[in-house]
Write an enzyme that holds these catalytic residues in place. Structure first.
Site, PDB file in Angstrom:
ATOM      1  N   GLY A   1      11.510   7.725  35.744  1.00  0.00           N
ATOM      2  CA  GLY A   1      12.461   7.408  34.680  1.00  0.00           C
ATOM      3  C   GLY A   1      13.173   6.088  34.941  1.00  0.00           C
TER       4      GLY A   1
ATOM      5  N   HIS B   1      13.623  14.849  32.680  1.00  0.00           N
ATOM      6  CA  HIS B   1      12.410  15.229  33.418  1.00  0.00           C
ATOM      7  C   HIS B   1      11.314  15.681  32.444  1.00  0.00           C
ATOM      8  CE1 HIS B   1      15.648  16.347  36.470  1.00  0.00           C
ATOM      9  NE2 HIS B   1      14.925  15.473  37.141  1.00  0.00           N
TER      10      HIS B   1
ATOM     11  N   MET C   1      21.252  11.756  31.149  1.00  0.00           N
ATOM     12  CA  MET C   1      21.036  13.092  31.728  1.00  0.00           C
ATOM     13  C   MET C   1      20.758  12.959  33.209  1.00  0.00           C
ATOM     14  SD  MET C   1      19.030  15.307  28.980  1.00  0.00           S
ATOM     15  CE  MET C   1      19.738  15.562  27.359  1.00  0.00           C
TER      16      MET C   1
ATOM     17  N   GLN D   1      16.081  11.467  51.691  1.00  0.00           N
ATOM     18  CA  GLN D   1      16.623  10.426  50.806  1.00  0.00           C
ATOM     19  C   GLN D   1      18.116  10.592  50.547  1.00  0.00           C
ATOM     20  OE1 GLN D   1      13.945  11.623  47.468  1.00  0.00           O
ATOM     21  NE2 GLN D   1      15.674  11.054  46.190  1.00  0.00           N
TER      22      GLN D   1
ATOM     23  N   SER E   1      20.648  15.631  36.968  1.00  0.00           N
ATOM     24  CA  SER E   1      20.864  16.955  37.573  1.00  0.00           C
ATOM     25  C   SER E   1      22.293  17.054  38.086  1.00  0.00           C
ATOM     26  CB  SER E   1      19.890  17.171  38.727  1.00  0.00           C
ATOM     27  OG  SER E   1      18.582  16.936  38.284  1.00  0.00           O
ATOM     28  N   ARG E   2      22.836  15.930  38.528  1.00  0.00           N
ATOM     29  CA  ARG E   2      24.199  15.931  39.079  1.00  0.00           C
ATOM     30  C   ARG E   2      25.252  16.212  38.011  1.00  0.00           C
ATOM     31  NH1 ARG E   2      21.753  12.205  42.627  1.00  0.00           N
ATOM     32  NH2 ARG E   2      22.163  12.736  44.800  1.00  0.00           N
TER      33      ARG E   2
ATOM     34  N   GLY F   1      14.082  18.817  40.918  1.00  0.00           N
ATOM     35  CA  GLY F   1      14.472  20.047  40.233  1.00  0.00           C
ATOM     36  C   GLY F   1      15.784  19.939  39.497  1.00  0.00           C
ATOM     37  N   ALA F   2      16.378  21.115  39.146  1.00  0.00           N
ATOM     38  CA  ALA F   2      17.517  21.178  38.220  1.00  0.00           C
ATOM     39  C   ALA F   2      17.142  20.362  36.985  1.00  0.00           C
ATOM     40  CB  ALA F   2      18.811  20.685  38.869  1.00  0.00           C
ATOM     41  N   LEU F   3      16.029  20.779  36.396  1.00  0.00           N
ATOM     42  CA  LEU F   3      15.378  19.962  35.367  1.00  0.00           C
ATOM     43  C   LEU F   3      16.176  19.915  34.068  1.00  0.00           C
ATOM     44  CD1 LEU F   3      11.655  21.075  35.888  1.00  0.00           C
ATOM     45  CD2 LEU F   3      12.904  19.186  36.968  1.00  0.00           C
TER      46      LEU F   3
HETATM   47  P1  AMP Z   1      15.215  13.423  40.141  1.00  0.00           P
HETATM   48  O1  AMP Z   1      14.898  14.880  39.969  1.00  0.00           O
HETATM   49  O2  AMP Z   1      16.624  13.086  39.836  1.00  0.00           O
HETATM   50  O3  AMP Z   1      14.694  12.871  41.431  1.00  0.00           O
HETATM   51  O4  AMP Z   1      14.386  12.693  39.014  1.00  0.00           O
HETATM   52  C1  AMP Z   1      13.004  12.856  38.881  1.00  0.00           C
HETATM   53  C2  AMP Z   1      12.506  11.830  37.897  1.00  0.00           C
HETATM   54  O5  AMP Z   1      13.123  12.031  36.630  1.00  0.00           O
HETATM   55  C3  AMP Z   1      12.827  10.397  38.330  1.00  0.00           C
HETATM   56  O6  AMP Z   1      11.729   9.568  38.023  1.00  0.00           O
HETATM   57  C4  AMP Z   1      14.022  10.065  37.478  1.00  0.00           C
HETATM   58  O7  AMP Z   1      14.160   8.681  37.218  1.00  0.00           O
HETATM   59  C5  AMP Z   1      13.675  10.804  36.201  1.00  0.00           C
HETATM   60  N1  AMP Z   1      14.888  11.024  35.409  1.00  0.00           N
HETATM   61  C6  AMP Z   1      16.058  11.551  35.853  1.00  0.00           C
HETATM   62  N2  AMP Z   1      16.968  11.536  34.854  1.00  0.00           N
HETATM   63  C7  AMP Z   1      16.354  11.000  33.774  1.00  0.00           C
HETATM   64  C8  AMP Z   1      16.773  10.700  32.446  1.00  0.00           C
HETATM   65  N3  AMP Z   1      18.000  10.971  32.013  1.00  0.00           N
HETATM   66  N4  AMP Z   1      15.879  10.131  31.612  1.00  0.00           N
HETATM   67  C9  AMP Z   1      14.627   9.850  32.023  1.00  0.00           C
HETATM   68  N5  AMP Z   1      14.173  10.105  33.270  1.00  0.00           N
HETATM   69  C10 AMP Z   1      15.027  10.666  34.123  1.00  0.00           C
END
Ligand code: AMP
Length: 279
Positions: free
Chosen positions: A147, A36, A186, A60, A188-189, A30-32
């Protein structure tokens, strides 16, 4: 977009359609953001149905503080997913993923678990495998999207699919990192960074470019050290700035193999990671 909170219900939905419809799945916490959404859009292009999950997976996180401060923006996420064409959203409470009686298995991930992120975040990749294993079991997608931003995580998922004997039934698709205009990947953090820190955080991208531009001109050790120094000068605490074999994550033995630059560094208490293919 249909929203499911119950694992049995989304499972019944996808299971009853998986013979006629190709299902693409995008797991997230989330925090898309655009990173994402690019995964959702690509999944939409190649599948009949796109499912996305939003679940901040406690197993995790290796720091309780990090878990506690992980951003949550559900209402906005739902709007963004509808806009990107997502068909199904799985929004489970923790006990749908880890019900009473769930026992975590240990995944034999090999060396990838002890290097870089594995070293700095012990247990992190086991937690990633637990949640992805459960999500695959529930959704049973034809394709799963990740990603490149989380490069080592993609390597772990390759391994997980092998361990689960699912590499033939579920294809892993890795999409390029989406960046802010200043190059910052990009994440979420990034929501936890001030505007000033966001500007400074673009240094991570700059040091990756620096390693890319100077590969072959300076010894690898020198590049790594200079990259760390550039980050420290901007106020980062550096976990690693590394150049590694892109397939094994071992130290490079030359320049003929594919090399990846990897960075993990913390600014104002926010730990950021990024990577770039260098040749
Ligand atoms: P997360 O919500 O951070 O667990 O990310 C969910 C998915 O989005 C994971 O496969 C991440 O690698 C992908 N992701 C996060 N940030 C990016 C980004 N800037 N560009 C492409 N994919 C991303």
């Amino acid at each position: 977009m249909i929203i499911f909170k119950n694992a049995g219900q989304i499972s019944a939905f996808t299971n009853s359609r998986k013979n006629e419809k190709q299902i693409g799945f995008v797991p997230t916490m989330g925090a898309l953001h655009e990173g994402h959404l690019s995964l959702v859009r690509t999944a939409k292009e190649y599948n009949d149905l796109v499912a996305c999950s939003i679940f901040v997976n406690p197993t995790q996180f290796n720091s309780a503080e990090d878990f506690k401060h992980y951003p949550v923006t559900i209402e906005k996420d739902i709007e963004l997913l509808i806009g990107a064409g997502c068909d199904l959203l799985f929004l489970p409470p923790a006990d749908e993923i880890y019900p009473t009686g769930y026992t975590a298995r240990t995944y034999d991930l090999g060396k990838v678990e002890t290097l870089f992120e594995g070293r700095y975040r012990p247990g992190h990749f086991q937690g990633v495998c637990q949640v992805v294993d459960r999500l695959l079991e529930i959704i049973e997608p034809h394709r799963i999207y990740f990603g490149q931003k989380d490069y080592q995580q993609c390597m772990v998922i390759v391994r997980l699919l092998q361990l689960l004997h699912k590499e033939m039934e579920c294809e892993l698709v890795v999409e390029p990192t989406v960046r802010e205009e200043n190059g910052l990947a990009m994440s979420s953090r990034n929501l936890r960074l001030s505007q000033e820190d966001r500007e400074k955080a673009a240094t991570i991208f700059q040091v990756l470019q620096y390693m890319q531009d100077n590969l072959g001109n300076e010894p690898i050790k020198t590049l790594q050290n200079k990259a760390s120094q550039m980050l420290r000068e901007k106020g980062f605490e550096v976990d690693y700035t590394a150049i590694a074999d892109a397939t094994t994550l071992d130290p490079p033995t030359g320049y003929s193999e594919r090399l990846v630059g990897l960075v993990a560094a913390t600014i104002s208490g926010v730990r950021l990671i990024d990577n770039m293919f260098l040749n």
